[in-house]
Scaffold this motif. Structure first.
Motif, PDB file in Angstrom:
ATOM      1  N   LEU A 234      37.213  42.726  30.156  1.00  0.00           N
ATOM      2  CA  LEU A 234      36.404  40.977  29.414  1.00  0.00           C
ATOM      3  C   LEU A 234      38.371  40.241  30.044  1.00  0.00           C
ATOM      4  O   LEU A 234      39.310  40.464  29.660  1.00  0.00           O
ATOM      5  CB  LEU A 234      36.547  41.096  28.079  1.00  0.00           C
ATOM      6  CG  LEU A 234      36.328  39.661  27.541  1.00  0.00           C
ATOM      7  CD1 LEU A 234      34.851  38.982  28.153  1.00  0.00           C
ATOM      8  CD2 LEU A 234      36.192  40.271  26.311  1.00  0.00           C
ATOM      9  N   LEU A 235      37.942  38.813  31.015  1.00  0.00           N
ATOM     10  CA  LEU A 235      39.215  38.034  30.899  1.00  0.00           C
ATOM     11  C   LEU A 235      39.021  36.500  29.798  1.00  0.00           C
ATOM     12  O   LEU A 235      38.084  36.322  30.045  1.00  0.00           O
ATOM     13  CB  LEU A 235      39.269  38.069  32.584  1.00  0.00           C
ATOM     14  CG  LEU A 235      39.977  39.152  33.209  1.00  0.00           C
ATOM     15  CD1 LEU A 235      38.589  40.338  33.978  1.00  0.00           C
ATOM     16  CD2 LEU A 235      40.642  38.735  34.355  1.00  0.00           C
ATOM     17  N   ILE A 236      39.918  36.392  29.500  1.00  0.00           N
ATOM     18  CA  ILE A 236      39.995  35.311  29.295  1.00  0.00           C
ATOM     19  C   ILE A 236      40.770  34.563  29.142  1.00  0.00           C
ATOM     20  O   ILE A 236      42.855  34.972  29.639  1.00  0.00           O
ATOM     21  CB  ILE A 236      40.087  35.313  27.463  1.00  0.00           C
ATOM     22  CG1 ILE A 236      39.509  36.124  26.565  1.00  0.00           C
ATOM     23  CG2 ILE A 236      40.165  34.394  26.681  1.00  0.00           C
ATOM     24  CD1 ILE A 236      37.788  35.846  26.803  1.00  0.00           C
ATOM     25  N   GLU A 237      40.485  32.992  29.556  1.00  0.00           N
ATOM     26  CA  GLU A 237      41.425  32.061  30.163  1.00  0.00           C
ATOM     27  C   GLU A 237      41.165  31.456  28.598  1.00  0.00           C
ATOM     28  O   GLU A 237      40.481  30.282  28.362  1.00  0.00           O
ATOM     29  CB  GLU A 237      41.634  31.574  31.004  1.00  0.00           C
ATOM     30  CG  GLU A 237      42.152  29.948  32.168  1.00  0.00           C
ATOM     31  CD  GLU A 237      42.164  29.638  33.417  1.00  0.00           C
ATOM     32  OE1 GLU A 237      42.318  30.348  33.346  1.00  0.00           O
ATOM     33  OE2 GLU A 237      41.632  28.494  33.510  1.00  0.00           O
ATOM     34  N   ILE A 238      43.019  30.832  27.809  1.00  0.00           N
ATOM     35  CA  ILE A 238      42.168  29.722  27.771  1.00  0.00           C
ATOM     36  C   ILE A 238      43.447  28.801  28.140  1.00  0.00           C
ATOM     37  O   ILE A 238      44.967  28.990  27.358  1.00  0.00           O
ATOM     38  CB  ILE A 238      43.075  30.135  25.783  1.00  0.00           C
ATOM     39  CG1 ILE A 238      42.525  31.125  24.968  1.00  0.00           C
ATOM     40  CG2 ILE A 238      43.229  28.708  24.690  1.00  0.00           C
ATOM     41  CD1 ILE A 238      43.477  32.715  23.915  1.00  0.00           C
ATOM     42  N   PRO A 239      43.424  27.532  28.147  1.00  0.00           N
ATOM     43  CA  PRO A 239      44.501  26.618  29.199  1.00  0.00           C
ATOM     44  C   PRO A 239      44.741  26.146  28.146  1.00  0.00           C
ATOM     45  O   PRO A 239      44.819  25.532  26.499  1.00  0.00           O
ATOM     46  CB  PRO A 239      43.544  25.608  29.352  1.00  0.00           C
ATOM     47  CG  PRO A 239      41.108  26.475  29.196  1.00  0.00           C
ATOM     48  CD  PRO A 239      41.633  26.969  28.668  1.00  0.00           C
ATOM     49  N   SER A 240      46.114  25.579  28.387  1.00  0.00           N
ATOM     50  CA  SER A 240      47.472  24.598  27.694  1.00  0.00           C
ATOM     51  C   SER A 240      47.080  23.570  26.958  1.00  0.00           C
ATOM     52  O   SER A 240      47.343  22.921  26.016  1.00  0.00           O
ATOM     53  CB  SER A 240      48.014  23.955  28.103  1.00  0.00           C
ATOM     54  OG  SER A 240      47.857  23.896  28.934  1.00  0.00           O
ATOM     55  N   LYS A 246      37.679  29.477  28.467  1.00  0.00           N
ATOM     56  CA  LYS A 246      37.127  30.504  29.445  1.00  0.00           C
ATOM     57  C   LYS A 246      36.901  32.232  29.436  1.00  0.00           C
ATOM     58  O   LYS A 246      37.862  32.853  28.812  1.00  0.00           O
ATOM     59  CB  LYS A 246      37.543  30.018  31.304  1.00  0.00           C
ATOM     60  CG  LYS A 246      37.415  29.031  30.724  1.00  0.00           C
ATOM     61  CD  LYS A 246      37.896  28.265  32.721  1.00  0.00           C
ATOM     62  CE  LYS A 246      38.260  26.911  33.117  1.00  0.00           C
ATOM     63  NZ  LYS A 246      38.648  26.084  34.015  1.00  0.00           N
ATOM     64  N   LEU A 247      35.320  32.665  29.347  1.00  0.00           N
ATOM     65  CA  LEU A 247      35.699  34.040  29.692  1.00  0.00           C
ATOM     66  C   LEU A 247      34.964  34.595  30.822  1.00  0.00           C
ATOM     67  O   LEU A 247      33.452  33.806  31.917  1.00  0.00           O
ATOM     68  CB  LEU A 247      34.469  34.290  28.191  1.00  0.00           C
ATOM     69  CG  LEU A 247      35.163  34.175  26.968  1.00  0.00           C
ATOM     70  CD1 LEU A 247      34.763  32.094  27.177  1.00  0.00           C
ATOM     71  CD2 LEU A 247      34.433  35.145  26.395  1.00  0.00           C
TER      72      LEU A 247
END
Length: 365
Positions: A234-240, A246-247
């Motif tokens: 599982l990849l998670i991106e939390i933009p600045s 995003k998952l």
């Protein structure tokens, strides 16, 4: 294992300290019975058992000293009782003490070798699952790792976090199987993520590189389980700029999101293949975007948590458990999860467990 959550050893350590006194207790009890009972009962013949027991837990010199003391006790008994068979029992004490001293020496050598092996395992774990910072940019992070086996240090569950130009990126996953094969595959995935997270502008690019990495690793280390060797991730991106997350879920258990006090299970809109299975079922990856406001919290986990069973065979109800929790920092959340998992399972964990608790900070200061 996480630096702040380890298996509790205090009760076991207390029992072990009491057990170390058992050779002395046995010697005193046997000697007391031998002096206070008729010689026909011959409790003195049990004296060789004391140094034999000491060999299992004492160093060489104390074991020899205890054997000498038992021999002195036997000599003292010969002055009180005649025809006690002192020579035979004394010879048995000497022979058993010599054997016990050698056994103690061998045991200490093996314990030292095991200690060095564990040092290597601890070092490997620190490289594979290095401690995560408590804060990255505008998010708070805490990690949990528990091995199913009491003496295990590392396994097939893995996680990582990185502060990249594209925001905070998180990875959690689980390699199928156990042992060195699973550890090697997990190491390959984590090493690749640590590089790709900074290079790839899109989560799809990261997962494609992870797919290549685990495929190369599997090809380099073939085995009987090669056709079934894969990993969920599982990849998670939390933009600045905050406000959303995003998952990309590659066959992994869906994370839980606490958004404005409500707990949601973030099932993927479309399925993405687990790592090392893209060539079989197609390399189609789907990225979901959900709201993630300041104060919201994510719980990422491996299936070792949801597959934990109680004595009746019921699974741990993680979503319901999450809904019952009051807002709390990630560290406290994982501490409570750890406690409740052990209580629910009766202190029996049958699979490795990894979890990440992530909370968006309400302020950037």
């Amino acid at each position: 294992m996480s630096g702040w959550l380890r298996r509790r050893r205090a009760p076991y350590g207390t029992r072990w300290q009491a057990a170390r006194l058992s050779p002395v207790i046995l010697t005193v009890v046997v000697a007391g019975l031998a002096f206070s009972t008729p010689k026909e009962i011959a409790f003195s013949r049990l004296l060789p058992a004391a140094p034999a027991l000491a060999a299992a837990m004492w160093p060489v010199l104390p074991t020899i000293i205890l054997g000498m003391f038992c021999l002195l006790v036997m000599i003292g008994l010969s002055f009180v009782y005649t025809d006690l068979g002192t020579a035979y029992t004394g010879a048995a004490i000497v022979a058993v003490t010599a054997a016990a001293a050698y056994a103690s020496h061998v045991r200490l050598q093996r314990e030292e070798a095991l200690f060095h092996i564990r040092l290597v395992a601890d070092t490997a774990q620190k490289v594979l699952l290095r401690p995560l910072p408590r804060r990255i940019a505008h998010v708070e992070i805490e990690s949990l790792y528990l091995a199913a086996q009491e003496q295990a240090r590392i396994g097939g569950d893995f996680y990582e976090a990185a502060d990249t130009p594209y925001g905070v990126r998180l990875l959690i996953g689980d390699v199928r199987g156990k042992g060195l094969t699973a550890v090697g595959a997990a190491a390959a995935v984590i090493s690749c993520f640590r590089e790709a997270a900074f290079d790839e502008p899109d989560l799809r690019g990261i997962v494609r590189r992870l797919e290549i990495s685990i495929a190369r690793h599997s090809a380099a280390f073939p085995g009987l389980d090669l056709p079934e060797r894969f990993a969920t991730a599982l990849l998670i991106e939390i933009p600045s700029n905050r406000g959303h997350v995003k998952l990309l879920n590659c066959g992994h258990p869906p994370p839980l999101l606490v958004h404005r006090g409500e707990t949601r299970v973030l099932n993927p809109t479309a399925a993405s293949p687990p790592l090392n299975l893209a060539t079989l079922i197609g390399a189609h990856y789907w990225v979901d975007t959900v709201a993630f406001a300041p104060g919201d919290q994510l719980l990422l986990y491996t299936d070792g948590i949801t597959e934990t069973r109680d004595r009746t065979g019921e699974f741990f109800p993680l979503p319901d458990w999450m809904r019952r929790q009051d807002p709390m920092p990630p560290r406290e959340l994982l501490e409570r999860l750890h406690h409740d998992l052990r209580h629910f399972s009766g202190d029996r964990l049958d699979d490795d467990i990894a979890a990440l608790a992530v909370r968006s900070r309400t302020t950037l200061l």
